[in-house]
Scaffold this motif. Structure first.
Motif, short mmCIF file in Angstrom:
data_model
loop_
_atom_site.label_atom_id
_atom_site.label_comp_id
_atom_site.label_asym_id
_atom_site.label_seq_id
_atom_site.Cartn_x
_atom_site.Cartn_y
_atom_site.Cartn_z
N MET A 28 47.44 54.11 55.50
CA MET A 28 47.09 53.40 55.55
C MET A 28 47.78 51.98 55.58
O MET A 28 48.51 51.07 56.18
CB MET A 28 45.14 53.30 55.27
N SER B 263 31.81 43.13 61.72
CA SER B 263 32.95 43.31 61.35
C SER B 263 32.36 45.03 61.24
O SER B 263 33.68 45.72 61.43
CB SER B 263 33.79 43.15 59.89
N PHE C 112 36.95 57.59 47.91
CA PHE C 112 36.79 56.49 46.57
C PHE C 112 35.37 56.42 45.76
O PHE C 112 35.34 56.66 44.51
CB PHE C 112 36.85 55.20 47.51
N ARG D 104 40.43 46.77 67.85
CA ARG D 104 40.68 46.74 66.43
C ARG D 104 40.91 48.13 65.19
O ARG D 104 42.46 48.20 65.18
CB ARG D 104 39.42 46.08 65.93
N TYR D 105 40.14 48.73 66.15
CA TYR D 105 40.86 50.17 65.03
C TYR D 105 41.18 51.65 66.23
O TYR D 105 39.82 52.12 67.09
CB TYR D 105 40.12 50.57 63.84
N VAL E 234 39.16 58.17 53.12
CA VAL E 234 39.56 57.24 51.82
C VAL E 234 38.20 56.41 51.27
O VAL E 234 38.37 56.84 49.89
CB VAL E 234 40.44 55.85 52.22
N ALA E 235 37.54 56.06 52.41
CA ALA E 235 36.13 56.09 51.33
C ALA E 235 34.83 56.98 51.40
O ALA E 235 34.54 56.56 49.71
CB ALA E 235 35.41 55.03 52.81
N TRP F 12 37.99 56.65 56.81
CA TRP F 12 36.12 57.34 55.96
C TRP F 12 37.11 58.24 55.42
O TRP F 12 36.08 58.36 54.50
CB TRP F 12 35.52 57.69 57.14
N TYR G 166 49.50 48.89 57.34
CA TYR G 166 49.09 48.07 57.65
C TYR G 166 49.26 46.65 56.93
O TYR G 166 49.69 45.53 57.05
CB TYR G 166 47.28 48.21 56.84
N TRP H 250 33.75 37.67 68.57
CA TRP H 250 34.12 37.67 66.95
C TRP H 250 36.14 37.76 67.06
O TRP H 250 36.39 37.37 65.85
CB TRP H 250 33.68 39.16 66.66
N GLN I 79 41.22 39.23 52.41
CA GLN I 79 41.53 40.80 52.79
C GLN I 79 42.93 40.71 52.60
O GLN I 79 43.26 41.95 51.89
CB GLN I 79 41.20 40.50 54.37
N ALA J 139 33.83 47.13 63.76
CA ALA J 139 35.08 47.86 64.06
C ALA J 139 35.81 49.06 63.90
O ALA J 139 36.73 49.89 64.02
CB ALA J 139 36.03 46.28 63.21
N MET K 135 44.31 46.60 46.03
CA MET K 135 44.50 47.99 46.36
C MET K 135 45.94 49.16 46.09
O MET K 135 45.92 50.10 45.29
CB MET K 135 44.20 48.55 47.94
N MET L 204 46.22 51.51 43.51
CA MET L 204 46.69 52.73 43.68
C MET L 204 47.34 53.63 43.04
O MET L 204 46.68 54.58 42.13
CB MET L 204 46.85 53.02 45.50
N HIS M 228 34.70 44.21 48.72
CA HIS M 228 35.20 44.82 49.75
C HIS M 228 34.12 44.47 51.21
O HIS M 228 33.74 44.47 52.25
CB HIS M 228 36.49 45.99 49.98
N ILE M 229 33.55 45.62 50.55
CA ILE M 229 31.98 46.34 51.24
C ILE M 229 30.75 45.89 51.84
O ILE M 229 30.52 45.48 52.62
CB ILE M 229 31.37 47.54 50.26
C1 HEM Z 1 32.69 52.95 51.23
C2 HEM Z 1 32.78 51.75 52.32
C3 HEM Z 1 33.75 51.48 53.04
C4 HEM Z 1 33.13 50.26 53.38
C5 HEM Z 1 31.38 50.61 54.28
C6 HEM Z 1 34.38 49.79 54.70
C7 HEM Z 1 34.32 48.61 55.66
C8 HEM Z 1 35.55 48.75 56.28
C9 HEM Z 1 35.01 47.60 57.65
C10 HEM Z 1 34.68 47.02 58.26
C11 HEM Z 1 36.99 47.50 57.51
C12 HEM Z 1 37.71 46.17 58.87
C13 HEM Z 1 37.94 45.02 58.57
C14 HEM Z 1 38.38 44.30 59.40
O1 HEM Z 1 39.50 44.98 60.13
O2 HEM Z 1 38.21 42.91 59.49
C15 HEM Z 1 37.85 47.46 57.18
C16 HEM Z 1 39.12 47.72 56.51
C17 HEM Z 1 39.54 48.61 55.70
N1 HEM Z 1 39.73 49.15 54.73
FE1 HEM Z 1 37.44 49.49 54.27
N2 HEM Z 1 35.25 50.25 53.83
C18 HEM Z 1 34.89 50.76 52.69
C19 HEM Z 1 35.40 51.34 51.91
C20 HEM Z 1 37.19 51.67 51.62
C21 HEM Z 1 38.04 51.73 50.34
C22 HEM Z 1 37.69 52.68 49.62
C23 HEM Z 1 39.04 51.96 50.95
C24 HEM Z 1 40.38 51.65 49.78
C25 HEM Z 1 40.25 51.82 48.99
C26 HEM Z 1 39.23 51.11 52.46
C27 HEM Z 1 39.87 50.00 52.34
C28 HEM Z 1 40.89 49.44 53.74
C29 HEM Z 1 41.32 48.40 54.38
C30 HEM Z 1 42.88 49.19 53.62
C31 HEM Z 1 41.26 48.83 55.03
C32 HEM Z 1 42.33 47.37 56.57
C33 HEM Z 1 42.08 46.55 56.20
C34 HEM Z 1 43.12 45.25 55.50
O3 HEM Z 1 43.80 45.84 55.48
O4 HEM Z 1 42.66 44.39 54.89
N3 HEM Z 1 37.70 50.13 52.53
N4 HEM Z 1 36.75 48.81 55.69
#
Ligand code: HEM
Length: 214
Positions: free
Chosen positions: A76, A185, A30, A14-15, A26-27, A24, A80, A198, A118, A188, A125, A129, A174-175
């Protein structure tokens, strides 16, 4: 993506590693920004400045870390955005929100790589941003703030706090969704793959698209 990889091992890519590292970065940035930003917003959160080496360092580093987050998020977003365009089946999916909430997934229309929630969050976002970057630059002393009139800087401060609040709430959702709600998820974004079950269950259109309909 090779469809053979997916069917032989039972895992669906997936990624890529590159995408995961970007996510990560970005995470982590953030979390540092949210912590130091909350500390500037209210004294009850001042202790969080310790994450960046104390109040002075937090004040110096916060804007630079903000630029790093923006740049990696922009990578990103460019990658996306097409997959987050809302389609007619997403609108249908949204109408059946009670089925989503009650886990009656069999009643839902088939969707592609991302679901409506999503996709909606993705666009939130993008907007927050962009607002954070523009208002952040306007507040950035000693480099840029002098170029703006005081009333403008005050408006920028309100915009900065409001968009940060919206983004923080969005990321909490989101988290929660990535770790607890939609089980399976998180891998991924850690291992880079999801299980075939899944992929078929949550994103059947995407699964068929990347495996060539098998
Ligand atoms: C800090 C803990 C975070 C966790 C545990 C987390 C977890 C995840 C997971 C599991 C996915 C995959 C979802 C999928 O493919 O269906 C994902 C995708 C993504 N995450 Fe995070 N994330 C975190 C923080 C962030 C932050 C801070 C941002 C941006 C400000 C972010 C932006 C995105 C984006 C843009 C995607 C691609 C999916 C989409 O376009 O919706 N994430 N994240």
């Amino acid at each position: 993506m090779s469809s053979h990889v997916a069917t032989r091992s039972g895992d669906v890519p997936r990624y890529s590693a590159n995408e995961r590292v970007t996510h990560w970065i970005v995470a982590i940035t953030f979390l540092l920004l949210a912590a130091s930003g909350l500390a500037f917003f209210h004294p009850a959160f001042w202790f969080l400045t310790n994450l960046l080496g104390g109040g002075v360092w937090a004040r110096i580093l916060h804007p630079f870390i903000g630029v790093v987050m923006f740049v990696f998020f922009a990578l990103m977003a460019m990658r996306y955005w097409k997959e987050n365009v809302i389609q007619s089946y997403d609108r249908e999916w949204k109408k059946r929100l009670s089925d989503v909430i009650n886990n009656r997934d069999h009643n839902l229309p088939e969707i592609d790589k991302y679901n409506f929630g999503q996709k909606q969050l993705f666009w939130v976002m993008i907007v927050t941003m962009a607002l954070l970057l523009v208002s952040g630059v306007m507040l950035w002393r000693p480099y840029f703030a002098d170029a703006f009139a005081i009333p403008l800087i005050r408006i920028a401060a309100v915009v900065h706090a409001a968009s940060a609040f919206i983004l923080i709430v969005g990321i909490v959702v989101h988290i929660y969704a990535g770790i607890f709600w939609v089980r399976g998820s998180l891998r991924a974004m850690t291992r880079g793959t999801v299980s075939t079950a899944w992929a078929r269950h949550h994103h059947p259109l995407w699964f068929r698209r990347i495996t060539g309909g098998r």
